[in-house]
Write an enzyme that holds these catalytic residues in place. Structure first.
Site, PDB file in Angstrom:
ATOM      1  N   GLU A  71       6.251 -38.106 -35.684  1.00  0.00           N
ATOM      2  CA  GLU A  71       7.465 -38.904 -35.503  1.00  0.00           C
ATOM      3  C   GLU A  71       7.304 -39.896 -34.343  1.00  0.00           C
ATOM      4  O   GLU A  71       8.296 -40.441 -33.853  1.00  0.00           O
ATOM      5  CB  GLU A  71       8.664 -37.977 -35.301  1.00  0.00           C
ATOM      6  CG  GLU A  71       8.897 -37.136 -36.552  1.00  0.00           C
ATOM      7  CD  GLU A  71      10.063 -36.176 -36.454  1.00  0.00           C
ATOM      8  OE1 GLU A  71      10.936 -36.235 -37.332  1.00  0.00           O
ATOM      9  OE2 GLU A  71      10.101 -35.363 -35.521  1.00  0.00           O
ATOM     10  N   TYR A 117      33.074 -37.193 -21.308  1.00  0.00           N
ATOM     11  CA  TYR A 117      31.622 -37.133 -21.069  1.00  0.00           C
ATOM     12  C   TYR A 117      30.834 -37.588 -22.285  1.00  0.00           C
ATOM     13  O   TYR A 117      29.796 -38.237 -22.164  1.00  0.00           O
ATOM     14  CB  TYR A 117      31.195 -35.734 -20.618  1.00  0.00           C
ATOM     15  CG  TYR A 117      31.492 -35.528 -19.166  1.00  0.00           C
ATOM     16  CD1 TYR A 117      30.656 -36.075 -18.201  1.00  0.00           C
ATOM     17  CD2 TYR A 117      32.635 -34.862 -18.757  1.00  0.00           C
ATOM     18  CE1 TYR A 117      30.938 -35.939 -16.858  1.00  0.00           C
ATOM     19  CE2 TYR A 117      32.936 -34.727 -17.408  1.00  0.00           C
ATOM     20  CZ  TYR A 117      32.085 -35.259 -16.466  1.00  0.00           C
ATOM     21  OH  TYR A 117      32.374 -35.141 -15.144  1.00  0.00           O
TER      22      TYR A 117
END
Ligand code: ZN
Length: 206
Positions: A71, A117
């Site tokens: 990947e 967040y």
């Protein structure tokens, strides 16, 4: 060796906390000479060796060490798209993958702004279409989407997150995984989101 030690420590930390498992997931960091230090193919992130990482060029050429993760092209796409990126992390973390399998997902933002967040560390999360593992046709799609987003979710696969260093990329991936868990817990419930103006304000100041 500093970067190699950081990659090895982060891999062990992800593995110990079940953010990754088996021989899945891969990590990379951009070195001062412009090459990329990356986890090798076929290894567990829980058993990385700082002296046994792969080094590749920005165009994917294998420069040193064992063969890189299959990947690698995803990492390189993120670096090309985001000049400030110095690290990329990719996992198959369970709750994020679960969200990536849902049919009723907004492809421009797979997880809504449930918390401040999440809005600050992840922001909008585009969902990219499914490709078989290692299919590098995903690279150009990821590069295009990453110009506007440091975090992407690959359908039926998992998240890819870029950061200005390994710690910030890891923070964002962990926030993403925890928010994916919240999203699944809240599935089917009437849910309050952080409102759009507040999300915009948080992102400006993050
Ligand atoms: Zn993967």
């Amino acid at each position: 060796m500093r970067l190699a030690a950081e990659i090895t420590a982060l891999g062990a930390s992800f593995f110990a906390r079940s953010l990754t498992f088996g021989r899945t997931g891969n990590l990379s960091a951009l070195d001062d000479d412009g090459t990329v230090l990356m986890t090798p193919t076929g290894v567990s992130l829980g058993q990385l060796d700082a002296a046994g990482l792969s080094r590749v060029g920005r165009d994917g050429e294998h420069l040193d060490g064992p063969p890189p993760t299959k990947e690698a092209f995803l990492h390189l796409a993120m670096y090309r798209a985001r000049p400030e990126a110095r690290a990329v992390v990719h996992t198959h973390s369970t709750h994020s993958v679960a969200v990536s399998c849902l049919r009723d997902v907004d492809h421009d933002n797979a997880i809504p702004a449930l918390t401040a967040y999440y809005a600050m560390r992840v922001g909008a999360l585009p969902l990219l279409p499914y490709h078989a593992p290692g299919d590098d046709r995903l690279g150009p799609l990821a590069e295009k989407r990453a110009t506007g987003h440091h975090a992407l979710l690959l359908a039926n696969h998992g998240p890819v997150v870029a950061g200005t260093d390994l710690a910030s990329a890891a923070d964002a991936l962990e926030e993403l995984e925890e928010t994916a868990k919240l999203h699944l817990l809240l599935h089917g419930r009437d849910t309050s989101l952080v409102d759009a103006d507040e999300v915009a304000r948080l992102r400006r100041h993050s």
